[in-house]
Design an enzyme around this catalytic site. Structure first.
Site, PDB file in Angstrom:
ATOM      1  N   GLU A  41      39.780  51.673  41.653  1.00 51.04           N
ATOM      2  CA  GLU A  41      40.899  51.428  42.257  1.00 51.04           C
ATOM      3  C   GLU A  41      41.980  51.504  40.424  1.00 51.04           C
ATOM      4  O   GLU A  41      42.671  50.512  39.507  1.00 51.04           O
ATOM      5  CB  GLU A  41      42.166  49.516  42.597  1.00 51.04           C
ATOM      6  CG  GLU A  41      43.270  49.466  42.836  1.00 51.04           C
ATOM      7  CD  GLU A  41      43.415  48.011  43.232  1.00 51.04           C
ATOM      8  OE1 GLU A  41      43.300  47.433  43.723  1.00 51.04           O
ATOM      9  OE2 GLU A  41      44.536  47.937  43.281  1.00 51.04           O
ATOM     10  N   ARG A  45      50.506  50.811  37.950  1.00 52.84           N
ATOM     11  CA  ARG A  45      51.606  50.338  36.657  1.00 52.84           C
ATOM     12  C   ARG A  45      52.013  50.638  35.292  1.00 52.84           C
ATOM     13  O   ARG A  45      52.641  50.328  34.629  1.00 52.84           O
ATOM     14  CB  ARG A  45      50.660  48.917  35.925  1.00 52.84           C
ATOM     15  CG  ARG A  45      50.572  48.176  37.406  1.00 52.84           C
ATOM     16  CD  ARG A  45      49.291  46.932  37.316  1.00 52.84           C
ATOM     17  NE  ARG A  45      49.136  46.311  38.788  1.00 52.84           N
ATOM     18  CZ  ARG A  45      48.438  45.201  38.792  1.00 52.84           C
ATOM     19  NH1 ARG A  45      48.505  44.879  37.037  1.00 52.84           N
ATOM     20  NH2 ARG A  45      48.177  44.213  39.864  1.00 52.84           N
ATOM     21  N   THR A  69      49.042  48.918  43.481  1.00 51.38           N
ATOM     22  CA  THR A  69      50.101  49.143  42.888  1.00 51.38           C
ATOM     23  C   THR A  69      51.152  49.671  43.863  1.00 51.38           C
ATOM     24  O   THR A  69      52.121  50.856  43.685  1.00 51.38           O
ATOM     25  CB  THR A  69      50.638  48.933  41.648  1.00 51.38           C
ATOM     26  OG1 THR A  69      49.872  48.208  41.093  1.00 51.38           O
ATOM     27  CG2 THR A  69      52.090  48.115  41.514  1.00 51.38           C
ATOM     28  N   LYS A 129      44.440  42.836  51.719  1.00 49.19           N
ATOM     29  CA  LYS A 129      44.495  41.880  50.153  1.00 49.19           C
ATOM     30  C   LYS A 129      45.046  40.544  49.899  1.00 49.19           C
ATOM     31  O   LYS A 129      45.386  40.404  50.999  1.00 49.19           O
ATOM     32  CB  LYS A 129      45.217  43.128  48.945  1.00 49.19           C
ATOM     33  CG  LYS A 129      45.152  42.174  47.411  1.00 49.19           C
ATOM     34  CD  LYS A 129      46.025  43.312  46.306  1.00 49.19           C
ATOM     35  CE  LYS A 129      46.502  42.909  45.538  1.00 49.19           C
ATOM     36  NZ  LYS A 129      45.663  43.712  44.477  1.00 49.19           N
TER      37      LYS A 129
HETATM   38  C1  3PG Z   1      45.523  42.542  40.896  1.00 59.70           C
HETATM   39  O1  3PG Z   1      46.893  43.463  41.298  1.00 59.70           O
HETATM   40  O2  3PG Z   1      44.510  42.771  41.967  1.00 59.70           O
HETATM   41  C2  3PG Z   1      45.620  41.802  40.187  1.00 59.70           C
HETATM   42  O3  3PG Z   1      46.833  42.088  39.034  1.00 59.70           O
HETATM   43  C3  3PG Z   1      43.671  42.114  39.559  1.00 59.70           C
HETATM   44  O4  3PG Z   1      44.281  40.365  38.736  1.00 59.70           O
HETATM   45  P1  3PG Z   1      43.614  40.273  37.811  1.00 59.70           P
HETATM   46  O5  3PG Z   1      44.011  41.061  36.591  1.00 59.70           O
HETATM   47  O6  3PG Z   1      43.535  38.782  37.718  1.00 59.70           O
HETATM   48  O7  3PG Z   1      41.823  40.869  38.219  1.00 59.70           O
END
Ligand code: 3PG
Length: 211
Positions: A41, A45, A69, A129
């Protein structure tokens, strides 16, 4: 279940990636593949997300690359143009969900409440999610949320790592576990592919020992 979501379920791990340099996309895809994960994924960002997704989609067709995102239909359009095979959003935005389904792209919008789940069900979704998972009660909350709705599943992300992933892997309410713990930004920036492969193998072993 949609074929792409079945593939995510089969891999059961979704590395959540923040890339600062598109040239790192292919070596990163190879490091993950060497460790036993063929799903990525790549999050919107950073401004190079579209280019990175295009590169993986074109040069590593065996890797299932999705866009993360994706917070509005404009970003969804970029993800689609880049060849993303699935979409992930931190929250549930009906406009983004509708655009994604119209584009025939499976979407995993983030939810943490029954109200958001019901909004998603109305839009035809059954897989969400669960974000940010660890801040909102983790697996305990997932099980409580799943109870009234029958056959819904979650991809928890946010604060998950090698120390707390095992319980999520064990649950049949969890389609896959997402996180950045095997792809930390610094290791990617440093091009430390060996360490990423090691962390990936460790995540895969944890998944296999949790079945
Ligand atoms: C996401 O967008 O799924 C999270 O930012 C991932 O979270 P993590 O960096 O705590 O694993």
């Amino acid at each position: 279940m949609n074929n792409i979501l079945s593939q995510i379920n089969k891999c059961r791990i979704v590395p959540v990636i923040k890339l600062n340099d598109a040239n790192k996309a292919i070596p990163l895809a190879d490091a993950l593949t060497a460790g036993g994960i063929n799903v990525m994924e790549i999050t919107f960002r950073t401004p190079i997300a579209k280019e990175a997704i295009s590169l993986v989609s074109r040069e590593r067709p065996d890797v299932l690359v999705g866009a993360g995102t994706v917070i509005n239909p404009e970003i969804l359009q970029s993800a689609k143009e880049a060849g993303a095979r699935f979409i992930v959003s931190p929250g549930l935005n009906p406009a983004t969900v509708t655009a994604s389904l119209e584009a025939d792209l499976p979407i995993l919008p983030g939810v943490i409440t029954p109200t958001e789940i019901e909004q998603g069900l109305m839009l035809g979704l059954s897989i969400f999610k669960f974000f940010p998972a660890e801040s909102f009660g983790g697996l305990k909350t997932i099980l409580a949320l799943a109870a009234p709705y029958g056959n819904i599943k979650f991809v928890p992300t946010g604060g998950i790592n090698e120390k707390n992933a095992a319980d999520y892997f064990k649950s049949d309410k969890v389609l896959a576990v997402g996180g950045s713990w095997m792809v930390p930004e610094k290791l990617i920036d440093d091009g430390n592919w060996e360490e990423i492969t090691r962390l990936t193998k460790q995540a895969v072993m944890l998944k296999e020992s949790s079945i």
